[in-house]
Design an enzyme around this catalytic site. Structure first.
Site, PDB file in Angstrom:
ATOM      1  N   TYR A  67       2.674  -3.662  19.266  1.00 48.01           N
ATOM      2  CA  TYR A  67       3.303  -4.189  18.035  1.00 48.01           C
ATOM      3  C   TYR A  67       3.703  -5.644  18.264  1.00 48.01           C
ATOM      4  O   TYR A  67       3.372  -6.528  17.476  1.00 48.01           O
ATOM      5  CB  TYR A  67       4.535  -3.346  17.651  1.00 48.01           C
ATOM      6  CG  TYR A  67       5.464  -4.087  16.738  1.00 48.01           C
ATOM      7  CD1 TYR A  67       6.633  -4.688  17.212  1.00 48.01           C
ATOM      8  CD2 TYR A  67       5.150  -4.243  15.391  1.00 48.01           C
ATOM      9  CE1 TYR A  67       7.454  -5.405  16.377  1.00 48.01           C
ATOM     10  CE2 TYR A  67       5.977  -4.961  14.547  1.00 48.01           C
ATOM     11  CZ  TYR A  67       7.124  -5.544  15.056  1.00 48.01           C
ATOM     12  OH  TYR A  67       7.935  -6.274  14.218  1.00 48.01           O
ATOM     13  N   LYS A  77       2.325  -9.458  16.556  1.00 47.42           N
ATOM     14  CA  LYS A  77       3.138 -10.549  16.002  1.00 47.42           C
ATOM     15  C   LYS A  77       2.788 -11.857  16.715  1.00 47.42           C
ATOM     16  O   LYS A  77       2.584 -12.899  16.103  1.00 47.42           O
ATOM     17  CB  LYS A  77       4.634 -10.246  16.170  1.00 47.42           C
ATOM     18  CG  LYS A  77       5.157  -9.100  15.307  1.00 47.42           C
ATOM     19  CD  LYS A  77       5.006  -9.382  13.823  1.00 47.42           C
ATOM     20  CE  LYS A  77       5.636  -8.297  12.967  1.00 47.42           C
ATOM     21  NZ  LYS A  77       5.401  -8.532  11.520  1.00 47.42           N
ATOM     22  N   ASN A 106       0.830  -1.222   0.000  1.00 52.35           N
ATOM     23  CA  ASN A 106       0.000   0.000   0.000  1.00 52.35           C
ATOM     24  C   ASN A 106       0.857   1.263   0.000  1.00 52.35           C
ATOM     25  O   ASN A 106       0.356   2.378   0.064  1.00 52.35           O
ATOM     26  CB  ASN A 106      -0.967  -0.002   1.197  1.00 52.35           C
ATOM     27  CG  ASN A 106      -0.237   0.047   2.537  1.00 52.35           C
ATOM     28  OD1 ASN A 106       0.988   0.232   2.575  1.00 52.35           O
ATOM     29  ND2 ASN A 106      -0.966  -0.145   3.612  1.00 52.35           N
ATOM     30  N   SER A 157       8.866 -11.726  14.841  1.00 54.55           N
ATOM     31  CA  SER A 157       9.951 -10.937  15.419  1.00 54.55           C
ATOM     32  C   SER A 157      10.381 -11.515  16.761  1.00 54.55           C
ATOM     33  O   SER A 157       9.569 -12.043  17.512  1.00 54.55           O
ATOM     34  CB  SER A 157       9.474  -9.487  15.620  1.00 54.55           C
ATOM     35  OG  SER A 157      10.380  -8.768  16.418  1.00 54.55           O
TER      36      SER A 157
END
Ligand code: WQD
Length: 338
Positions: free
Chosen positions: A149, A153, A32, A125
């Protein structure tokens, strides 16, 4: 294989595109362009001499995803990079992060099933390991996150694990990245963060180029050899090659596997500063400041599973990471100049 790279115009996505094309595979990117430039994929074509088509669209939008599967014939596998990834920003805007980073995976899984695509490699991660862990970090260690964040994940790993257990055809590899730095040796693609960089290496590069005045070293009172934070830095090209190996593994193995992608070596902030100065023949002004909230002292990877399952290990050393990072910055002071 023909591989869809969601977020394929990004730092790791574009380097993975090069590695896949050079390994004889085909790629198509969906991005995007929220935090990337279409120029990256033009340069992937320049480096490889092969096609790196980009569909501008959003992974949370079923129409955009279906357009890729309709336009580009049978997609054998997907690497799902697309997602918001600034730790600090996720604390300020948790709903944006949960909505975007989870919706994209839900929509992707549904569309993959519609078009008979059953292999997915997910960009996870090391942040999911949380804090207070012994080192090196192993894939079966307990997990727990310290930012929205990180939780996105972690939740994506859980969703993909449950979907793989429910659908015998689905083949999933969850790759837990440590600290990707460096750039392709050509200096034509690299990390191009929007605004002031959060991460160490892009910040160092902008200090070296004079764009930023000095580096703030976040804390020198950690229980580490020189008191500064220790991380497992991995060359982005090694990481990209790890994705090729993970895809080839996924095509032949149903179920789900969690695999660390790191070097197994920990380097401190000052190790990076001094190596960068030595390799590139320059001085980096820095000041020691307070610790950054949420930082752990030490984080590095156990690399045995990647070697055992993927027959992959990182090959490039810290000197190459510092040299290639600066080579990219030096030749692209404004990044892709979007
Ligand atoms: C590395 C070291 C800092 C900047 C984060 C995310 C992780 C992944 C990689 C997305 C630490 C020190 C940093 C600076 C400094 N991202 N530092 N001055 O925090 O290990 O990991 O990025 O997936 O999920 O958590 O990386 O590069 O921010 O920090 O002293 O200006 O450099 O304290 O010790 P981190 P980082």
């Amino acid at each position: 294989m023909k591989v869809l790279l969601t977020g394929g115009a990004g730092f790791i996505g574009s380097h993975t595109a090069v590695a896949l094309l050079e390994a004889g595979h085909e790629i198509v990117a969906l991005d995007n362009l929220y935090n990337s430039s279409p120029e990256a994929l033009k340069r992937v074509e320049e480096i490889t001499g092969k096609k790196a088509p980009l569909v501008v669209g959003d992974c949370t939008d079923e129409k955009d995803l279906r357009k890729v599967f309709e336009q580009y014939g049978h997609i054998d596998a997907v690497v799902h990079f697309a997602g918001l990834k600034a730790v600090g920003e996720s604390v300020q805007k948790p709903l944006d992060y949960y909505q975007n980073n989870l919706d994209s995976t839900f929509t992707l899984l549904r569309v993959m099933r519609m078009y008979g695509c059953h292999a997915l490699v997910f960009s996870s991660s090391a942040t999911v390991y949380g804090t207070n862990q012994e080192m090196p970090l192993r894939e079966d260690f307990p997990t727990g996150c310290t930012s929205p964040y990180g939780w996105t994940k972690w939740m994506n790993e859980q969703v993909l694990t449950d979907c793989a257990h429910a659908d015998e055809k689905l083949k999933v590899v969850l790759l837990r990245y440590f600290n990707p730095i460096g750039a392709h040796e050509s200096g034509r693609i690299g990390e191009d963060p929007a605004g002031i960089p959060n991460n160490l290496m892009p910040f160092i590069c902008q200090v070296a180029s004079g764009k930023l005045d000095h580096l703030n070293v976040f804390g020198s009172d950690y229980p580490t050899p020189d008191g500064t934070g220790v991380r497992d830095y991995i060359h982005v090209c090694d990481l990209a090659e790890g994705h090729v190996a993970a895809l080839e593994y996924a095509m032949g193995h149903a179920g789900v596997e969690i695999i660390n992608l790191g070097t197994g070596e920990g380097y401190s902030v000052l190790d990076i500063v001094h190596t960068f100065e030595r390799v590139n023949g320059l001085k980096l002004p820095y000041q020691i400041t307070a610790r950054r909230p949420g930082d752990v002292a030490i984080c590095y990877s156990d690399v045995t599973k990647a070697e055992r399952l993927l027959h992959w290990h990182a090959k490039r050393n810290l000197e190459a990471m510092c040299r290639d990072s600066w080579n990219w910055q030096k030749h692209n002071p404004q990044g892709y100049g979007k």
